[in-house]
Design an enzyme around this catalytic site. Structure first.
Site: not given
Ligand code: XIL
Length: 351
Positions: A165, A206, A242, A270, A272
């Site tokens: 990020e 990432n 996401h 990641e 969802d």
């Molecule tokens: C999130 C986790 O799922 C949570 O449990 C935590 O409180 C915050 O982080 N981008 C990422 C992940 O790279 O590490 C994040 O994970 C979600 C967004």
């Protein structure tokens, strides 16, 4: 590059279970030999397509119902929080790996691939790091962090999210402490350090909102192009994915392909797909279509080597506590029952 190619002979000797299935499938061997029960799981269907299907896992391994689904369905694991800076080096120089080791050991004993997440990130970053204003001091702190964390897991982690990020939506660099104190070079420095510590791990950048073509993914693309041109050791790009229901970018496949054309692996890291609660049959049907769309985009891009969902079931998902009024984003529901998206995902994988 074959998605499941391994970097060393040493690593091949470790392959068992899911990874052996995936390697054999990529070599064109196993597809017909896969038992139908394995092909009917996420991991089995992905292996037949030469891919890994992973899940983020946190402090969940004491829950038998959870572990049942994890072990039977998934072929990869990403520790959800346990490898982050605040979890591994909460105080300067005091490293703790117990929680992450539990997850990594679980994966390795079952032949699941591990994605390490993450070494350099502005979030879940202790205040003592954020307060460092001296460039030499911060460089030393970052070097030591990468050296200790990647060193601890050397040989047990296939992929590392080295930097996470680092860009804003407009394509400019996020003004994290790393960016403001060290400047643009902090990312390539992190990749070089990680490579020297664990030469066998594949090293990824990432980020989120880089799944379609836009200002942010353009800036990321330009960085990766520049890294590959100058020999900065980058192997892969992770697209967090996401997503919001019904809003999978139409150019997802094309965008994955342009990165792949630079010679790096691409991964959905990641995934969802969240919706306004409550869920209903129409939304769950749309979600099933959306998951299938993402799978098809990955399968259409040869170097798209893995898809990871961000937890096993809606019960563990980060979405409801992060996006007010939204949830139901994963493949299993709050009761850990399969949702329509599970069958659609397995079918899209070819299972
Ligand atoms: C999130 C986790 O799922 C949570 O449990 C935590 O409180 C915050 O982080 N981008 C990422 C992940 O790279 O590490 C994040 O994970 C979600 C967004």
């Amino acid at each position: 590059m074959t998605p499941t190619r391994t970097r060393s002979r040493r690593r091949v000797a470790f392959l068992s279970g899911w990874s052996a299935l995936a390697v054999a499938a990529a070599a064109g061997v196993v597809v017909t030999a896969l038992p139908s029960s394995a092909a009917a799981t996420l991991g089995g269907a992905a292996a037949a397509a030469g891919r890994t299907f992973g899940a983020a896992v946190s402090d969940n391994l004491g829950d038998a119902g959870y572990v049942d689904i994890l072990d039977s369905q998934f072929s990869g694991i990403t520790p959800e929080n346990e490898m982050k800076w605040d979890a591994t080096e909460a105080a300067p120089g005091a490293f703790t790996f117990d929680a992450a080791d539990v997850i990594v050991d679980h994966a390795r004993e079952r032949g699941m691939a591990v994605r390490g997440h993450t070494l350099v990130w502005h979030s879940q970053l202790p205040a003592y790091v954020q307060a460092i204003a001296d460039p030499a001091e911060l460089r030393t702190a970052v070097d030591r962090h990468i050296t200790e964390v990647a060193g601890h897991f050397r040989g047990r982690v296939e992929y590392w999210d080295v930097a996470n990020e680092a860009f804003l939506d407009d394509g400019s660099r996020r003004p994290s402490v790393f960016q403001t104190v060290l400047g643009d070079g902090y990312i390539e420095d992190a990749f070089r350090t990680a490579r020297s510590v664990d030469p066998d791990a594949k090293l990824c950048y990432n980020d989120f909102s880089i799944e379609g073509v836009n200002a942010k993914s353009d800036a990321t693309f330009e960085m990766v192009r520049d890294f590959t041109a100058r020999g900065v050791p980058i192997d892969c790009v992770g697209f967090q994915s996401h997503f919001v229901l019904g809003q999978i970018p139409a150019d997802l496949q094309a965008n994955l392909q342009r990165f792949a054309d630079l010679g790096v692996e691409v991964q959905i890291t990641e995934l969802d797909i969240r919706m306004d609660l409550p869920a209903d049959a129409a939304k769950l049907a749309q979600q099933a279509e959306d998951y299938a769309t993402v799978v098809r985009a990955c399968l259409a891009v040869a170097p798209c080597s893995s898809i990871t969902v961000w937890q096993v079931s809606d019960r563990e998902s980060w979405v409801p506590s992060t996006f007010a009024g939204q949830g139901a984003a994963l493949l299993f529901d709050e009761d850990r029952a399969a949702k329509p998206a599970l069958e659609a995902t397995i079918a899209a994988l070819g299972g």
